[in-house]
Write an enzyme that holds these catalytic residues in place. Structure first.
Site, PDB file in Angstrom:
ATOM      1  N   VAL A  93      -2.811  -4.702 -11.635  1.00  0.00           N
ATOM      2  CA  VAL A  93      -3.993  -5.211 -12.348  1.00  0.00           C
ATOM      3  C   VAL A  93      -3.704  -5.350 -13.842  1.00  0.00           C
ATOM      4  CG1 VAL A  93      -5.616  -4.374 -10.603  1.00  0.00           C
ATOM      5  CG2 VAL A  93      -4.937  -2.827 -12.453  1.00  0.00           C
ATOM      6  N   HIS A 109      -5.308  -7.732  -6.156  1.00  0.00           N
ATOM      7  CA  HIS A 109      -6.207  -6.572  -6.310  1.00  0.00           C
ATOM      8  C   HIS A 109      -7.022  -6.660  -7.594  1.00  0.00           C
ATOM      9  CE1 HIS A 109      -4.006  -3.693  -3.335  1.00  0.00           C
ATOM     10  NE2 HIS A 109      -4.827  -4.527  -2.737  1.00  0.00           N
TER      11      HIS A 109
HETATM   12  P1  NAD Z   1      -6.883   0.720   2.720  1.00  0.00           P
HETATM   13  O1  NAD Z   1      -6.793   1.269   4.108  1.00  0.00           O
HETATM   14  O2  NAD Z   1      -6.290  -0.595   2.462  1.00  0.00           O
HETATM   15  O3  NAD Z   1      -6.337   1.720   1.695  1.00  0.00           O
HETATM   16  C1  NAD Z   1      -6.500   2.983   2.057  1.00  0.00           C
HETATM   17  C2  NAD Z   1      -5.154   3.428   1.840  1.00  0.00           C
HETATM   18  O4  NAD Z   1      -5.227   4.291   0.766  1.00  0.00           O
HETATM   19  C3  NAD Z   1      -4.605   4.184   3.010  1.00  0.00           C
HETATM   20  O5  NAD Z   1      -4.032   3.289   3.937  1.00  0.00           O
HETATM   21  C4  NAD Z   1      -3.593   5.030   2.317  1.00  0.00           C
HETATM   22  O6  NAD Z   1      -2.413   4.293   2.126  1.00  0.00           O
HETATM   23  C5  NAD Z   1      -4.228   5.218   0.969  1.00  0.00           C
HETATM   24  N1  NAD Z   1      -4.863   6.478   0.878  1.00  0.00           N
HETATM   25  C6  NAD Z   1      -5.569   7.128   1.790  1.00  0.00           C
HETATM   26  N2  NAD Z   1      -5.931   8.336   1.301  1.00  0.00           N
HETATM   27  C7  NAD Z   1      -5.444   8.361   0.053  1.00  0.00           C
HETATM   28  C8  NAD Z   1      -5.460   9.310  -0.972  1.00  0.00           C
HETATM   29  N3  NAD Z   1      -6.063  10.480  -0.822  1.00  0.00           N
HETATM   30  N4  NAD Z   1      -4.867   9.014  -2.133  1.00  0.00           N
HETATM   31  C9  NAD Z   1      -4.273   7.831  -2.291  1.00  0.00           C
HETATM   32  N5  NAD Z   1      -4.188   6.893  -1.366  1.00  0.00           N
HETATM   33  C10 NAD Z   1      -4.779   7.183  -0.223  1.00  0.00           C
HETATM   34  O7  NAD Z   1      -8.344   0.799   2.181  1.00  0.00           O
HETATM   35  P2  NAD Z   1      -9.571   0.287   2.955  1.00  0.00           P
HETATM   36  O8  NAD Z   1     -10.665   1.261   2.702  1.00  0.00           O
HETATM   37  O9  NAD Z   1      -9.187  -0.043   4.356  1.00  0.00           O
HETATM   38  O10 NAD Z   1      -9.827  -1.016   2.132  1.00  0.00           O
HETATM   39  C11 NAD Z   1      -8.927  -2.050   2.291  1.00  0.00           C
HETATM   40  C12 NAD Z   1      -9.162  -2.916   1.117  1.00  0.00           C
HETATM   41  O11 NAD Z   1      -9.202  -2.148  -0.115  1.00  0.00           O
HETATM   42  C13 NAD Z   1      -8.008  -3.835   0.992  1.00  0.00           C
HETATM   43  O12 NAD Z   1      -8.541  -5.091   0.649  1.00  0.00           O
HETATM   44  C14 NAD Z   1      -7.217  -3.292  -0.161  1.00  0.00           C
HETATM   45  O13 NAD Z   1      -6.554  -4.328  -0.849  1.00  0.00           O
HETATM   46  C15 NAD Z   1      -8.268  -2.702  -1.009  1.00  0.00           C
HETATM   47  N6  NAD Z   1      -7.677  -1.654  -1.813  1.00  0.00           N
HETATM   48  C16 NAD Z   1      -7.913  -1.603  -3.144  1.00  0.00           C
HETATM   49  C17 NAD Z   1      -7.367  -0.583  -3.853  1.00  0.00           C
HETATM   50  C18 NAD Z   1      -7.588  -0.411  -5.328  1.00  0.00           C
HETATM   51  O14 NAD Z   1      -7.339   0.676  -5.867  1.00  0.00           O
HETATM   52  N7  NAD Z   1      -7.990  -1.459  -6.007  1.00  0.00           N
HETATM   53  C19 NAD Z   1      -6.605   0.370  -3.250  1.00  0.00           C
HETATM   54  C20 NAD Z   1      -6.371   0.228  -1.886  1.00  0.00           C
HETATM   55  C21 NAD Z   1      -6.955  -0.760  -1.155  1.00  0.00           C
HETATM   56  N1  APR Z   2      11.183   0.815 -10.272  1.00  0.00           N
HETATM   57  C1  APR Z   2      10.920   0.328  -9.033  1.00  0.00           C
HETATM   58  N2  APR Z   2      10.102   0.933  -8.141  1.00  0.00           N
HETATM   59  C2  APR Z   2       9.544   2.098  -8.536  1.00  0.00           C
HETATM   60  C3  APR Z   2       9.766   2.679  -9.806  1.00  0.00           C
HETATM   61  C4  APR Z   2      10.631   1.968 -10.692  1.00  0.00           C
HETATM   62  N3  APR Z   2      10.922   2.441 -11.910  1.00  0.00           N
HETATM   63  N4  APR Z   2       9.062   3.841  -9.871  1.00  0.00           N
HETATM   64  C5  APR Z   2       8.418   3.970  -8.682  1.00  0.00           C
HETATM   65  N5  APR Z   2       8.721   2.948  -7.875  1.00  0.00           N
HETATM   66  C6  APR Z   2       8.284   2.691  -6.504  1.00  0.00           C
HETATM   67  C7  APR Z   2       7.955   3.933  -5.704  1.00  0.00           C
HETATM   68  O1  APR Z   2       9.130   4.392  -5.053  1.00  0.00           O
HETATM   69  C8  APR Z   2       6.959   3.358  -4.695  1.00  0.00           C
HETATM   70  O2  APR Z   2       7.654   2.793  -3.601  1.00  0.00           O
HETATM   71  O3  APR Z   2       7.083   1.977  -6.615  1.00  0.00           O
HETATM   72  C9  APR Z   2       6.280   2.240  -5.481  1.00  0.00           C
HETATM   73  C10 APR Z   2       4.896   2.604  -5.967  1.00  0.00           C
HETATM   74  O4  APR Z   2       4.056   2.711  -4.833  1.00  0.00           O
HETATM   75  P1  APR Z   2       2.509   3.025  -5.050  1.00  0.00           P
HETATM   76  O5  APR Z   2       2.355   4.110  -6.046  1.00  0.00           O
HETATM   77  O6  APR Z   2       1.912   3.182  -3.686  1.00  0.00           O
HETATM   78  O7  APR Z   2       1.934   1.697  -5.748  1.00  0.00           O
HETATM   79  P2  APR Z   2       1.560   0.350  -5.012  1.00  0.00           P
HETATM   80  O8  APR Z   2       2.449   0.098  -3.838  1.00  0.00           O
HETATM   81  O9  APR Z   2       1.480  -0.687  -6.053  1.00  0.00           O
HETATM   82  O10 APR Z   2       0.075   0.639  -4.454  1.00  0.00           O
HETATM   83  C11 APR Z   2      -0.569  -0.423  -3.759  1.00  0.00           C
HETATM   84  O11 APR Z   2      -2.603   0.870  -3.731  1.00  0.00           O
HETATM   85  O12 APR Z   2      -4.182   2.201  -4.713  1.00  0.00           O
HETATM   86  C12 APR Z   2      -3.821   0.926  -4.418  1.00  0.00           C
HETATM   87  O13 APR Z   2      -4.716  -0.909  -5.546  1.00  0.00           O
HETATM   88  C13 APR Z   2      -3.735   0.072  -5.622  1.00  0.00           C
HETATM   89  O14 APR Z   2      -2.487  -1.944  -5.802  1.00  0.00           O
HETATM   90  C14 APR Z   2      -2.374  -0.570  -5.498  1.00  0.00           C
HETATM   91  C15 APR Z   2      -2.041  -0.388  -4.049  1.00  0.00           C
END
Ligand code: NAD
Ligand code: APR
Length: 234
Positions: A93, A109
């Site tokens: 974002v 997102h």
């Molecule tokens: P989702 O299932 O896509 O995301 C839930 C995910 O959050 C889980 O699959 C897991 O990977 C993660 N999760 C679960 N518990 C968690 C925790 N305690 N801490 C961190 N991560 C955790 O979510 P949903 O409710 O099915 O909604 C799906 C929609 O929400 C999708 O459109 C997705 O793009 C959106 N989304 C937005 C964000 C955000 O932060 N903007 C994050 C995730 C999903």
């Molecule tokens: N270079 C490359 N990759 C890295 C680095 C780095 N310096 N540091 C961390 N990573 C990798 C981690 O190993 C991990 O695989 O980046 C990834 C980060 O994963 P997440 O923290 O899950 O972030 P992301 O995949 O973007 O999350 C997806 O979840 O909460 C939602 O909306 C939120 O868009 C986000 C979505």
């Protein structure tokens, strides 16, 4: 079935590509979801329960993103546009891809730099400015961050899928591929495409991708040099 375009590259990025710009990821040891319960600050339930807490969470993230600078990985990705048609599909974002020079960036997102009316859906640019409680859109609706929260629908999904299907090269960088449906985009890439994933850790690297196990600023620039050399030699 879209035909493969050897001049088209899709980049799919997550929080890890901005980690070396000083912005936290979500699921790493110092990740945001270790500090905050995502349901409290990144869900419609959290917004209904305590909008001022959610507003403050994103105001702080917006300020930090504005203070951050693009890193060598963002800049190398922008460099690819010299010889390729590059579409960056990002879960991030922040606007570091744009500030590094990428011109086609699809945010699935949402974006910190935008707000929208919570009921009107009217979108407006806020840049690095905080959104205040009581601040309203032109139709009188309380402004909220224009971010996709857990449970809300992802933006630009079908458009992104089409980009993946057409790309001759796909680079996935800095994402754990743990949140759906965004993570499912990698399956839209063609079996014939050159597919690379960059991350230091991955629970399950996507099938058919070469895994460069390392940081974005270490792995992406040399890959970009190789791809630019290949296309100039062809
Ligand atoms: P989702 O299932 O896509 O995301 C839930 C995910 O959050 C889980 O699959 C897991 O990977 C993660 N999760 C679960 N518990 C968690 C925790 N305690 N801490 C961190 N991560 C955790 O979510 P949903 O409710 O099915 O909604 C799906 C929609 O929400 C999708 O459109 C997705 O793009 C959106 N989304 C937005 C964000 C955000 O932060 N903007 C994050 C995730 C999903
Ligand atoms: N270079 C490359 N990759 C890295 C680095 C780095 N310096 N540091 C961390 N990573 C990798 C981690 O190993 C991990 O695989 O980046 C990834 C980060 O994963 P997440 O923290 O899950 O972030 P992301 O995949 O973007 O999350 C997806 O979840 O909460 C939602 O909306 C939120 O868009 C986000 C979505």
């Amino acid at each position: 079935m879209a035909s493969l375009n050897p001049c088209k590259i899709v980049i799919f990025s997550g929080a890890g590509v901005s980690a070396e710009s000083g912005l936290p990821t979500f699921r790493d040891s110092a990740g945001l979801w270790r500090q905050y319960a995502w349901v409290e600050v990144a869900s419609p339930e959290g917004w209904r329960k305590h909008p001022e807490v959610v507003q403050a969470f994103y105001n702080e993230r917006r300020q930090k993103a504005a203070e951050a600078q693009p890193n060598a990985a963002h800049r190398a990705i922008a460099e690819l546009e010299k010889s390729f048609d590059v579409v960056v599909v990002t879960q991030n974002v922040d606007d570091l891809h744009e500030r590094a020079g990428s011109t086609q960036v699809v945010h699935v997102h949402g974006e910190l730099a935008f707000a929208r009316g919570e009921h009107s859906g009217l979108r407006q640019h806020v840049g690095a400015e905080p959104i205040q409680m009581g601040q309203r859109c032109a139709r009188g609706s309380q402004l909220r961050p224009d971010i996709v929260w857990f449970g809300e629908s992802v933006q630009h999904l079908e458009e992104s899928r089409a980009h993946f299907a057409e790309a001759g090269r796909v680079l996935v960088v800095g994402t754990s591929l743990s949140v759906f449906p965004a993570a499912s985009l990698v399956h839209a890439a063609s079996a014939e495409a050159d597919k690379v994933v960059v991350a230091p850790e991955l629970d399950s690297p996507p099938q058919g991708f070469d895994w460069l196990r390392g940081k974005a600023t270490e792995c992406v620039p040399p890959l970009v040099v190789r791809w630019l050399h290949e296309v100039r030699a062809s």
